[in-house]
Design a protein around this motif. Structure first.
Motif: not given
Length: 278
Positions: A187, A201-203, A206, A213, A216, A232, A235-236, A246, A248
């Motif tokens: 993640r 950056v972390d998830i 989910r 996200l 960041l 960004l 990953i997006s 998603l 943020l």
């Protein structure tokens, strides 16, 4: 029609999921918690519970209670509905942290917070779908590996310092373990340049409804080089190949990150609030 508040049980799982799915962008964090951990109706088992407001037989609002108040997450709803749940929890819960739609978090603070919070910040929730994305990518963004942990830890701590004004390495004895667990869970994504990790950056959450996200962070010496915009975007684009949306959270006063999010294709939604009491 009678209005009641009660702890949710296994029979309420589908009603809770249906409630959250009506506004998936603003409920992504709760949808992720529900999908990952399920609905635990025993407060002492697993350390969390859900409480809901019912209008007759219809679930109209809910609050996730983790760690007896260590983290409260209300469903996206007006403050009145959440406030009724908060009042019912007043004898059970000591609020230490909360995140969610501002009116709902405000209601939790009014009922459950004694004194002023140590930290209270407002954020704008940004959301994006695949159709909104701009042309920004960096294929060098990759999943963090366990051997990255010594280099990753300063970035992870730096993100917490900027977001919450906390020295996580000094104040949280479990911080390093949580960072490592997130890496093992695939993640955390990082950008490496010349042997140095310069971006992460972390998830955070989910589910089938999307992902949120968080954390960041660009190393201060590496800012204004486009890393955040390109990563960004990368990953997006990757996550939206299999997810519908998603989100943020961007602090209201962080105009730089808001510009980056908009450039990538994110659109601003409602205001959220994050509260830390101790």
């Amino acid at each position: 029609m009678s209005v009641t508040v009660q702890q949710l049980a296994a029979r309420d799982a589908e009603a809770l999921r249906a409630l959250l799915a009506r506004d998936p962008s603003h409920n992504l964090y709760l949808l992720g918690l529900l999908e990952e951990f399920g609905l635990n109706s025993a407060e002492g088992q697993g350390g969390f519970s859900y409480w809901g407001r019912f209008d007759g037989q219809t679930l109209t609002a809910a609050v996730f209670v983790g760690g007896a108040g260590g983290l409260l997450v209300p469903s996206a709803s007006d403050g009145t509905a959440t406030g009724m749940i908060a009042d019912a929890l007043a004898d059970r819960v000591r609020l230490r942290g909360a995140v969610g739609d501002k009116p709902a978090v405000d209601a939790l603070v009014r009922s459950l917070c004694v004194g002023r919070p140590k930290l209270s910040r407002t954020y704008r929730l940004f959301a994006v779908s695949a159709d909104d994305l701009g042309p920004f990518t960096n294929p060098l963004l990759r999943l963090a590996r366990e051997e990255d942990l010594p280099r990753l830890m300063p970035l992870a701590a730096g993100a917490i310092q900027e977001l919450h004004e906390r020295d996580a390495l000094a104040e949280d004895p479990h911080f390093e373990a949580r960072v490592a667990q997130r890496v093992r869970a695939r993640r955390t994504y990082v950008l490496e340049e010349n042997g140095e990790l310069v971006f992460k950056v972390d998830i955070g959450s989910r589910s089938q409804y999307g992902a949120e996200l968080e954390n960041l962070y660009t190393l201060p010496s590496q800012r204004k080089k486009g890393h955040a915009t390109l990563c960004l975007g990368q990953i997006s684009r990757f996550l939206l190949s299999s997810l519908p949306r998603l989100t943020l959270r961007v602090e209201e006063k962080d105009e730089s990150l808001a510009r980056i999010a908009r450039r990538v294709g994110y659109h601003a939604g409602r205001t959220q609030r994050v509260v830390l009491v101790d």
